[in-house]
Design a protein around this motif. Sequence first.
Motif, mmCIF file in Angstrom:
data_model
loop_
_atom_site.group_PDB
_atom_site.id
_atom_site.type_symbol
_atom_site.label_atom_id
_atom_site.label_comp_id
_atom_site.label_asym_id
_atom_site.label_seq_id
_atom_site.Cartn_x
_atom_site.Cartn_y
_atom_site.Cartn_z
ATOM 1 N N VAL A 1 -5.728 -8.784 -2.919
ATOM 2 C CA VAL A 1 -4.294 -8.529 -3.085
ATOM 3 C C VAL A 1 -3.880 -8.847 -4.520
ATOM 4 C CG1 VAL A 1 -1.974 -9.278 -2.420
ATOM 5 C CG2 VAL A 1 -3.683 -8.823 -0.646
ATOM 6 N N TRP B 1 -5.703 -4.318 -2.600
ATOM 7 C CA TRP B 1 -5.169 -4.276 -1.236
ATOM 8 C C TRP B 1 -3.660 -4.442 -1.298
ATOM 9 C CZ3 TRP B 1 -8.821 -7.961 2.011
ATOM 10 C CH2 TRP B 1 -10.092 -7.395 2.053
ATOM 11 N N GLN C 1 0.230 -4.406 1.259
ATOM 12 C CA GLN C 1 0.801 -4.994 2.469
ATOM 13 C C GLN C 1 1.280 -3.950 3.473
ATOM 14 O OE1 GLN C 1 0.587 -8.204 3.014
ATOM 15 N NE2 GLN C 1 -0.362 -8.478 1.013
ATOM 16 N N ARG C 2 1.197 -2.672 3.113
ATOM 17 C CA ARG C 2 1.685 -1.601 3.976
ATOM 18 C C ARG C 2 0.633 -1.257 5.022
ATOM 19 N NH1 ARG C 2 5.957 1.848 3.263
ATOM 20 N NH2 ARG C 2 5.808 3.928 4.171
ATOM 21 N N THR C 3 1.054 -1.136 6.268
ATOM 22 C CA THR C 3 0.125 -0.801 7.346
ATOM 23 C C THR C 3 0.225 0.687 7.688
ATOM 24 O OG1 THR C 3 1.692 -1.157 9.155
ATOM 25 C CG2 THR C 3 0.484 -3.100 8.338
ATOM 26 N N ASP D 1 -0.385 -7.384 10.646
ATOM 27 C CA ASP D 1 -0.567 -7.576 9.214
ATOM 28 C C ASP D 1 -1.431 -6.450 8.646
ATOM 29 O OD1 ASP D 1 -2.294 -8.955 6.881
ATOM 30 O OD2 ASP D 1 -0.398 -10.051 7.089
ATOM 31 N N ALA D 2 -1.264 -6.179 7.370
ATOM 32 C CA ALA D 2 -2.087 -5.155 6.722
ATOM 33 C C ALA D 2 -3.567 -5.530 6.736
ATOM 34 C CB ALA D 2 -1.625 -4.942 5.285
ATOM 35 N N ASN D 3 -3.871 -6.803 6.971
ATOM 36 C CA ASN D 3 -5.270 -7.245 7.002
ATOM 37 C C ASN D 3 -5.848 -7.270 8.413
ATOM 38 O OD1 ASN D 3 -5.599 -7.923 4.088
ATOM 39 N ND2 ASN D 3 -3.885 -9.256 4.571
#
Length: 199
Positions: free
Chosen positions: A13, A18, A20-22, A178-180
């Motif tokens: 990040v 990477w 934060q948008r999913t 979460d985006a992760n």
Amino acid sequence: MILHSRQWIDHYVGEGRWGQRTLLDQFEHNRDANPDREAVVDPPDRPDLVGTPARSLSYREFGQAVDATAAELIRRGLAKDDIVVAQLPNIWELAMLYLAVARAGGVLTALPLQWRATDVGYVAELTGARLYIAADHAKGFDYIAMGRTLGFEQCLSLAELTAIAEGPVGPLPPVTVDANDIFTLCWTSGTESSLRACS
């Protein structure tokens, strides 16, 4: 379900690799921006695959199906990070299911239609999945009977899934995705080895 360490997440990040948008965020944006635009189209051979007519859905219709299915999966006990096993051809319900399971906080693992009890049972045991969603019958094979034999707690047929997706949207509690978080589990196998999971 987040598999990477906080250290690696912060690293990528921080480098801007990477975000934060999913995928759910992107879908919601598209649905809001273009509600009447065509979102998904069935393959023309759907009648041969599952015995029902091919359809196309707008973003509004597709989004309603995602929300209705996510709400029902939560009502049926799907919790954050639970894995759902699906055996469906490439039809609109499968595309919808990816988003609905993610919306409910789960992870979808879609298996090839040609897999039978040995491979599906291996996936069920390895993942601890309790919910199995499959074609009622395809090419003369009864997937739901196999799912019950393998001991899935819940077996949902394509006909039931379609009815849920086309029904009213029930209570849809907020679930943090979460985006992760991983979105799906995919599988590969060699000629002499058991299946392996790839997130």
